[in-house]
Design a protein around this motif. Structure first.
Motif, PDB file in Angstrom:
ATOM      1  N   SER A  33       0.811  -1.219   0.000  1.00 32.74           N
ATOM      2  CA  SER A  33       0.000   0.000   0.000  1.00 32.74           C
ATOM      3  C   SER A  33       0.843   1.266   0.000  1.00 32.74           C
ATOM      4  CB  SER A  33      -0.905   0.009   1.242  1.00 32.74           C
ATOM      5  OG  SER A  33      -0.126  -0.081   2.431  1.00 32.74           O
ATOM      6  N   ARG A  76       1.349   3.261  -9.623  1.00 34.11           N
ATOM      7  CA  ARG A  76       0.492   2.081  -9.777  1.00 34.11           C
ATOM      8  C   ARG A  76      -0.396   2.227 -11.014  1.00 34.11           C
ATOM      9  NH1 ARG A  76      -1.511   2.194  -5.227  1.00 34.11           N
ATOM     10  NH2 ARG A  76      -0.268   0.600  -4.177  1.00 34.11           N
ATOM     11  N   ASP A  77      -0.947   3.407 -11.235  1.00 36.02           N
ATOM     12  CA  ASP A  77      -1.774   3.629 -12.422  1.00 36.02           C
ATOM     13  C   ASP A  77      -0.954   3.477 -13.700  1.00 36.02           C
ATOM     14  OD1 ASP A  77      -3.862   4.130 -10.724  1.00 36.02           O
ATOM     15  OD2 ASP A  77      -3.700   6.317 -10.844  1.00 36.02           O
ATOM     16  N   GLU A 121       3.068   4.701  -4.564  1.00 30.51           N
ATOM     17  CA  GLU A 121       2.290   5.864  -4.967  1.00 30.51           C
ATOM     18  C   GLU A 121       1.245   5.475  -6.001  1.00 30.51           C
ATOM     19  OE1 GLU A 121       4.797   9.004  -6.255  1.00 30.51           O
ATOM     20  OE2 GLU A 121       6.139   8.856  -4.538  1.00 30.51           O
ATOM     21  N   ALA A 122       0.062   6.076  -5.882  1.00 36.86           N
ATOM     22  CA  ALA A 122      -1.036   5.760  -6.790  1.00 36.86           C
ATOM     23  C   ALA A 122      -0.675   6.089  -8.235  1.00 36.86           C
ATOM     24  CB  ALA A 122      -2.299   6.517  -6.364  1.00 36.86           C
ATOM     25  N   GLU A 123       0.115   7.126  -8.439  1.00 43.23           N
ATOM     26  CA  GLU A 123       0.492   7.526  -9.793  1.00 43.23           C
ATOM     27  C   GLU A 123       1.299   6.436 -10.491  1.00 43.23           C
ATOM     28  OE1 GLU A 123       3.664  10.571 -10.520  1.00 43.23           O
ATOM     29  OE2 GLU A 123       1.942  11.740 -11.191  1.00 43.23           O
TER      30      GLU A 123
END
Length: 452
Positions: free
Chosen positions: A219, A226-227, A222-224
């Motif tokens: 978790s 992962r996207d 970073e979401a960026e």
């Protein structure tokens, strides 16, 4: 299936070991206090009978209960052992046919150990009542019980302990030597997490300063990023191409499907052997015979390029555009912001990329006005200067950095601006002033008292 899940179960020792050790210690302390209380005449009964009726001591009440529980566990163990075939057939219905025998054995052993534990508890209560007048009895019983629980803890955790020689990960080997001699900068993609490959990036590559690309895990990612990874997960060749992954490392059998793909060439084989001191070593071998293989990916983009053709893609559309087949990363770059897109010639190479502690310098000869792409992560705290003048930092290819450059010689300098530097200096200064005030105040009071 559930069977495949069971084979990957890991004992959460790193989370529970301290808890279990604390439990052992607290239980021993509790037994010590309980026995000391018995010796002092307190806690004589668990019932609430009137004071004029005779009362049984606590140890005399608990010992039969413990032995009764032990007997119940023995009966349960005999029932489980006697219904072995039915239990194995029942487990096979849930997909555990290949593990039914082991599960049955564990069930019998668990109930048997429970019976033994209750018997030991009953024995402790009897011994407590018999030897409660002795001053050392409480301490001896507590230590014996703590030792028994510690032995049981070791027995339970031992099957999950795996010994790994970390020296192997921090010793120079053929793979490290080859990558450090190769011209760069570049990244090494490690797409398959086997016994060795999952250890190399975070240990060996980091220790020897080799950049790598691995799938996002946990978790904390970073979401960026992962996207970005999820947008290209079905097209790993595109992922490695736009990420400057000039090498791919992994198990040879796992990488076999891509070894014959265009742009890939095996350059090094790695095998594990036992050294003279009987410790494992990683040595080079023929790629066709090695357990692990290093592939060179010639289609990977270099660390920096000057593009004369680009597309202006806004917002979340840039992630979707990354995976589309009609976009060629070798000819065009995706830009968020900046001037409108245009079509031009093929990109040109840069003269060099130099890394400092918080800076990256790039020198290039631009054939026309264009976009300089640096295949490093974008972050708003990066600033950029082109030929000594501040410029706008651009987000390119989803998560990379870029900047517009004019025709001719360009000297680009990316510099990271520490976001917490000013707040940290303000807090440190405030704390220093408070400490200085306290020192002066205390010194003045001490002088006044001395004079008085």
């Amino acid at each position: 299936s559930l069977g495949s899940y069971v084979t990957n179960i890991r004992g959460p020792i790193k989370f529970l070991q301290l808890v279990e050790l604390c439990t052992v210690t607290l239980f021993a302390v509790g037994v010590h206090l309980f026995l000391a209380d018995l010796r002092g005449g307190g806690a004589e009964t668990l019932s609430k009978k009137s004071a004029d009726k005779p009362r049984k001591p606590c140890w005399a009440t608990m010992a039969p209960i413990a032995f009764a529980m032990a007997g119940a566990c023995v009966v349960g163990m005999l029932c489980v052992a006697g219904r072995r075939d039915d239990l194995i057939q029942y487990l096979a219905g849930f997909g555990f046919a290949d593990k039914a025998d082991a599960l049955w054995s564990h069930a019998v052993a668990a109930v048997g150990l429970a019976a033994m534990a209750f018997a030991v508890v009953g024995g402790i209560f009897i011994a407590a009542g018999k030897y409660r007048e002795r001053s050392s009895a409480a301490m001896v019983f507590a230590l014996v019980l703590a030792a028994a629980l510690a032995v049981d803890l070791v027995r339970v955790c031992r099957p999950y302990v795996r010994v790994f020689d970390n020296q192997l990960l921090y010793t120079r080997n053929a793979l490290v030597d080859y990558l450090q001699r190769a011209p760069g900068p570049f990244r090494v993609a490690v797409p398959v997490a086997d016994a060795l490959s999952q250890q190399l990036p975070g240990a060996t590559f980091t220790y020897f300063g080799i950049e790598y690309l691995v799938p996002p895990q946990g978790s904390s990612v970073e979401a960026e990023f992962r996207d970005f990874y999820l947008a290209l997960i079905r097209n790993p060749l595109r992922l490695w191409q736009v990420s400057n992954a000039e090498y791919v490392f992994g198990d040879r059998s796992a990488l076999a499907p891509i070894m014959a793909a265009p742009g890939f060439a095996p350059v090094l084989g790695i095998s594990a052997v036992m050294g003279r001191d009987q410790s494992p070593e990683l040595v080079s071998s023929l790629p066709s015979q090695a357990q692990w293989v290093l592939l060179r990916y010639t289609n990977a983009l270099p660390r920096a390029l000057v593009y004369y053709s680009w597309e202006n893609v806004g917002g979340s559309n840039i992630m979707a555009r990354l995976a589309q087949a009609d976009w060629n990363p070798a000819l065009s770059v995706l830009v968020e912001g900046g001037q409108p897109g245009r079509r031009g010639g093929r990109p040109s190479a840069v003269k060099g990329v130099t890394y400092g502690n918080v800076t990256v310098s790039v020198q290039a000869e631009a054939e026309d006005d264009g976009i300089l792409l640096l295949n490093d992560r974008y972050a708003p705290n990066w600033g950029v200067v082109v030929n000594g003048k501040p410029a706008e930092l651009l987000r390119c290819n989803g998560i990379m950095r870029g900047v517009q450059v004019p025709k001719g010689h360009v000297d680009v300098r990316f510099e990271y601006r520490r976001p917490y530097l000013v707040p940290t200096l303000v807090k440190a200064g405030t704390l220093a002033l408070v400490l200085l005030w306290g020192l002066v105040y205390g010194l003045v009071r001490w002088v006044r008292r001395a004079r008085a």
